[in-house]
Motif scaffolding. Structure first.
Motif, PDB file in Angstrom:
ATOM      1  N   LEU B  41       0.759  -1.118  -0.022  1.00 26.19           N
ATOM      2  CA  LEU B  41       0.070  -0.116  -0.245  1.00 26.19           C
ATOM      3  C   LEU B  41       0.784   1.234  -0.033  1.00 26.19           C
ATOM      4  CD1 LEU B  41      -3.017  -0.721   2.490  1.00 26.19           C
ATOM      5  CD2 LEU B  41      -3.142  -0.492   0.182  1.00 26.19           C
ATOM      6  N   LEU B  42       0.611   2.098  -0.786  1.00 25.74           N
ATOM      7  CA  LEU B  42       1.137   3.122  -1.031  1.00 25.74           C
ATOM      8  C   LEU B  42       0.357   4.674  -0.503  1.00 25.74           C
ATOM      9  CD1 LEU B  42       2.656   2.993  -4.631  1.00 25.74           C
ATOM     10  CD2 LEU B  42       3.772   2.776  -2.438  1.00 25.74           C
ATOM     11  N   VAL B  43      -0.912   4.252  -0.122  1.00 21.40           N
ATOM     12  CA  VAL B  43      -2.001   5.342   0.463  1.00 21.40           C
ATOM     13  C   VAL B  43      -2.367   4.707   1.643  1.00 21.40           C
ATOM     14  CG1 VAL B  43      -2.442   5.904  -1.583  1.00 21.40           C
ATOM     15  CG2 VAL B  43      -3.692   4.265  -0.915  1.00 21.40           C
ATOM     16  N   LYS B  44      -2.801   5.810   2.568  1.00 20.33           N
ATOM     17  CA  LYS B  44      -3.483   5.444   4.012  1.00 20.33           C
ATOM     18  C   LYS B  44      -4.779   4.608   3.484  1.00 20.33           C
ATOM     19  CE  LYS B  44      -2.521   9.222   6.863  1.00 20.33           C
ATOM     20  NZ  LYS B  44      -3.520  10.272   7.597  1.00 20.33           N
ATOM     21  N   ASN B  45      -5.024   3.793   4.307  1.00 26.81           N
ATOM     22  CA  ASN B  45      -6.222   2.771   4.115  1.00 26.81           C
ATOM     23  C   ASN B  45      -6.746   2.325   5.355  1.00 26.81           C
ATOM     24  OD1 ASN B  45      -7.371   0.076   2.370  1.00 26.81           O
ATOM     25  ND2 ASN B  45      -7.559   2.255   1.415  1.00 26.81           N
ATOM     26  N   SER B  46      -7.540   3.201   6.139  1.00 26.87           N
ATOM     27  CA  SER B  46      -8.248   2.481   6.991  1.00 26.87           C
ATOM     28  C   SER B  46      -9.782   2.590   6.710  1.00 26.87           C
ATOM     29  CB  SER B  46      -8.050   3.228   8.258  1.00 26.87           C
ATOM     30  OG  SER B  46      -8.661   4.457   8.363  1.00 26.87           O
ATOM     31  N   LEU B  47     -10.401   1.733   6.577  1.00 29.47           N
ATOM     32  CA  LEU B  47     -11.883   1.686   6.019  1.00 29.47           C
ATOM     33  C   LEU B  47     -13.003   2.112   6.876  1.00 29.47           C
ATOM     34  CD1 LEU B  47     -11.646  -2.028   4.377  1.00 29.47           C
ATOM     35  CD2 LEU B  47     -11.312   0.400   3.315  1.00 29.47           C
ATOM     36  N   PRO B  48     -13.889   2.815   6.532  1.00 26.34           N
ATOM     37  CA  PRO B  48     -14.824   2.970   7.408  1.00 26.34           C
ATOM     38  C   PRO B  48     -15.854   1.792   7.736  1.00 26.34           C
ATOM     39  CG  PRO B  48     -15.610   3.313   4.880  1.00 26.34           C
ATOM     40  CD  PRO B  48     -14.106   2.862   5.152  1.00 26.34           C
ATOM     41  N   GLN B  49     -16.848   2.126   8.668  1.00 24.67           N
ATOM     42  CA  GLN B  49     -17.519   1.077   9.125  1.00 24.67           C
ATOM     43  C   GLN B  49     -19.033   1.191   8.535  1.00 24.67           C
ATOM     44  OE1 GLN B  49     -17.317   1.211  13.521  1.00 24.67           O
ATOM     45  NE2 GLN B  49     -15.828  -0.492  13.307  1.00 24.67           N
ATOM     46  N   ALA B  50     -19.599   0.120   8.373  1.00 27.38           N
ATOM     47  CA  ALA B  50     -21.058   0.104   7.997  1.00 27.38           C
ATOM     48  C   ALA B  50     -21.567  -1.222   8.264  1.00 27.38           C
ATOM     49  CB  ALA B  50     -21.102   0.012   6.318  1.00 27.38           C
ATOM     50  N   SER B  51     -22.979  -1.458   8.339  1.00 28.80           N
ATOM     51  CA  SER B  51     -23.502  -2.623   8.762  1.00 28.80           C
ATOM     52  C   SER B  51     -24.023  -3.546   7.804  1.00 28.80           C
ATOM     53  CB  SER B  51     -24.800  -2.294  10.010  1.00 28.80           C
ATOM     54  OG  SER B  51     -25.507  -1.699   9.346  1.00 28.80           O
ATOM     55  N   GLU B  52     -24.553  -2.638   6.827  1.00 33.16           N
ATOM     56  CA  GLU B  52     -25.207  -3.442   5.638  1.00 33.16           C
ATOM     57  C   GLU B  52     -24.391  -3.982   4.617  1.00 33.16           C
ATOM     58  OE1 GLU B  52     -28.956  -4.197   5.917  1.00 33.16           O
ATOM     59  OE2 GLU B  52     -28.217  -3.685   7.645  1.00 33.16           O
ATOM     60  N   LEU B  53     -23.568  -5.190   4.938  1.00 32.65           N
ATOM     61  CA  LEU B  53     -22.486  -5.432   4.105  1.00 32.65           C
ATOM     62  C   LEU B  53     -22.928  -6.508   3.256  1.00 32.65           C
ATOM     63  CD1 LEU B  53     -19.530  -5.216   6.414  1.00 32.65           C
ATOM     64  CD2 LEU B  53     -20.458  -3.361   4.959  1.00 32.65           C
ATOM     65  N   THR B  54     -22.251  -6.646   2.050  1.00 34.94           N
ATOM     66  CA  THR B  54     -22.585  -7.856   1.218  1.00 34.94           C
ATOM     67  C   THR B  54     -20.945  -8.420   0.860  1.00 34.94           C
ATOM     68  OG1 THR B  54     -22.756  -6.179  -0.621  1.00 34.94           O
ATOM     69  CG2 THR B  54     -24.445  -7.614  -0.172  1.00 34.94           C
ATOM     70  N   LYS B  55     -21.198  -9.897   0.897  1.00 33.97           N
ATOM     71  CA  LYS B  55     -19.809 -10.375   0.590  1.00 33.97           C
ATOM     72  C   LYS B  55     -19.206 -10.349  -0.738  1.00 33.97           C
ATOM     73  CE  LYS B  55     -17.260 -14.056   3.077  1.00 33.97           C
ATOM     74  NZ  LYS B  55     -17.333 -15.243   3.653  1.00 33.97           N
ATOM     75  N   LEU B  56     -18.104 -10.205  -1.236  1.00 37.15           N
ATOM     76  CA  LEU B  56     -17.626 -10.202  -2.456  1.00 37.15           C
ATOM     77  C   LEU B  56     -17.666 -12.000  -3.026  1.00 37.15           C
ATOM     78  CD1 LEU B  56     -14.895  -7.675  -2.899  1.00 37.15           C
ATOM     79  CD2 LEU B  56     -17.211  -7.500  -3.947  1.00 37.15           C
ATOM     80  N   GLU B  57     -18.634 -12.244  -3.978  1.00 38.71           N
ATOM     81  CA  GLU B  57     -18.558 -13.463  -4.320  1.00 38.71           C
ATOM     82  C   GLU B  57     -17.402 -14.078  -5.060  1.00 38.71           C
ATOM     83  OE1 GLU B  57     -22.609 -13.687  -5.437  1.00 38.71           O
ATOM     84  OE2 GLU B  57     -22.979 -13.947  -3.305  1.00 38.71           O
ATOM     85  N   LYS B  58     -17.315 -13.747  -6.132  1.00 40.67           N
ATOM     86  CA  LYS B  58     -16.190 -14.379  -6.974  1.00 40.67           C
ATOM     87  C   LYS B  58     -15.101 -13.692  -6.879  1.00 40.67           C
ATOM     88  CE  LYS B  58     -18.703 -17.528 -10.021  1.00 40.67           C
ATOM     89  NZ  LYS B  58     -19.900 -16.957 -10.827  1.00 40.67           N
ATOM     90  N   LYS B  59     -13.924 -14.112  -6.173  1.00 38.67           N
ATOM     91  CA  LYS B  59     -12.767 -13.312  -6.034  1.00 38.67           C
ATOM     92  C   LYS B  59     -12.146 -12.814  -7.200  1.00 38.67           C
ATOM     93  CE  LYS B  59     -11.176 -12.696  -1.656  1.00 38.67           C
ATOM     94  NZ  LYS B  59     -10.599 -13.558  -0.919  1.00 38.67           N
ATOM     95  N   SER B  60     -12.213 -13.813  -8.237  1.00 40.10           N
ATOM     96  CA  SER B  60     -11.285 -13.774  -9.591  1.00 40.10           C
ATOM     97  C   SER B  60     -12.102 -12.522 -10.333  1.00 40.10           C
ATOM     98  CB  SER B  60     -11.612 -15.006 -10.297  1.00 40.10           C
ATOM     99  OG  SER B  60     -13.110 -15.266 -10.516  1.00 40.10           O
TER     100      SER B  60
END
Lengths: 182, 152
Positions: B41-60
């Protein structure tokens, strides 16, 4: 001849094995991350071909976030996101009763307008709140508690049917307006 | 009076032969549950928080874009966009998406863009990126976030 003493089974010193395993363990702890591929999924609208869709004023729920992260929903300042959720639900489920709210859930559109200086954190909280509002309305539309609704698995035909039905009854229409420069 | 010396039959040392097994179990857990960092990582990356999340299905089918303030002050203090291992400018995004789509071949149109955006970033750069993604016809977007627990 001397009688040989029965030999004891030779023991291998396994004390160092734990150290080796610890080394490997620490390597994996440091070099890897726990995969957290979750997020808020949205579909962007296709590239606009200059189509002017006329939408009645009453069917649009306006949310504006300014560069100080202050939220204005339907000309009312919002300090509590939970309250905004209630407002959205009331607006969408109006069914034409109130002349200032939407005619039907199918026609209701949420317009979310941000400023270039709005923080991403605030934007995600608002989008998240809208998603939750719609999840709650959909759950109510198919007569399930929210938790059961969220656990519906779209790979199972019987459950997918329910999800599709909910989506048809309450379509998720949130549009990101072009940001304004201030 | 005769004193009897008690013979202690208990062994002094604790058997530690199971210790490596326990550590190995932990090791295997971490080997399975974690992944190697794909790119530095070359940039700061702290993710925000949320409750309604969906999982990423096909990684490829997922391609990542990182946005945030550069960690190296040489690259300025304004939020920047990182793909793979390089910082790019906004107008290079279309190019990047097209090459990512080419890699997927037939499934190119099913691509999901996962935006890993630092929570301190401003919407200005994000909406620019969004416009570029529309331009490149990569419409499925996932704003990466961490799980937030709701109390109500």
């Amino acid at each position: 001849m001397l009688k040989k003493k029965p030999k004891e089974a030779p023991e291998i010193n396994g004390g160092a094995m734990a150290d080796i395993a610890f080394l490997l363990l620490i390597f994996f702890l440091v070099a890897t991350t726990i995969a957290s591929d979750k997020g808020v999924t949205v579909m962007l609208p296709p590239k606009a071909e200059k189509t002017d869709v006329k939408v009645k004023e009453r069917n649009v729920f306006n949310i504006i976030i300014n560069s100080q992260d202050m939220i204005l929903a339907q000309e009312e300042q919002i300090n509590d996101l939970g309250h905004m959720r209630e407002m959205v639900k009331k607006f969408v489920l109006n069914q034409g009763k109130d002349s200032k709210s939407s005619e039907s859930p199918e026609k209701a559109i949420i317009s979310l307008k941000t400023d270039r200086g709005t923080s991403y954190d605030m934007y995600i909280s608002v989008v998240d709140e809208l998603k939750l509002a719609y999840a709650e309305m959909r759950a109510a539309a198919v007569g399930l508690p929210l938790e059961d609704f969220q656990n519906l698995d779209k790979d199972k035909p019987a459950q997918k049917e329910k999800l599709d039905k909910a989506k048809d009854l309450i379509p998720y229409k949130v549009s990101d307006a072009e940001p304004t420069e201030i | 009076m005769a004193t009897f010396k008690k013979k202690t039959k208990t062994k002094q040392d604790i058997p530690t032969s199971a210790l490596p097994d326990i550590i190995f179990m932990l090791l295997f857990f971490f080997m399975i549950a974690t992944t190697f960092r794909e790119s530095e990582l070359l940039v700061k990356n702290s993710l925000p928080q949320a409750s309604e999340l969906t999982k990423l299905e096909k990684k490829s089918l997922v391609s990542y874009i990182y946005i945030g303030e550069p960690t190296d002050k040489k690259n300025g203090t304004e939020a920047r966009i990182q793909v793979n291992d390089v910082l790019i400018s906004t107008d290079q995004i279309v190019q990047h998406v097209i090459s990512e789509k080419d890699k997927l071949g037939e499934d190119g149109n099913k691509i999901t863009m996962s935006l890993k955006i630092d929570k301190e970033a401003k919407m200005g750069i994000i909406s620019d990126v969004r416009q570029e993604l529309r331009e490149a016809n990569a419409l499925k977007v996932n704003y990466a976030a961490n799980k937030k627990l709701r109390l109500d």
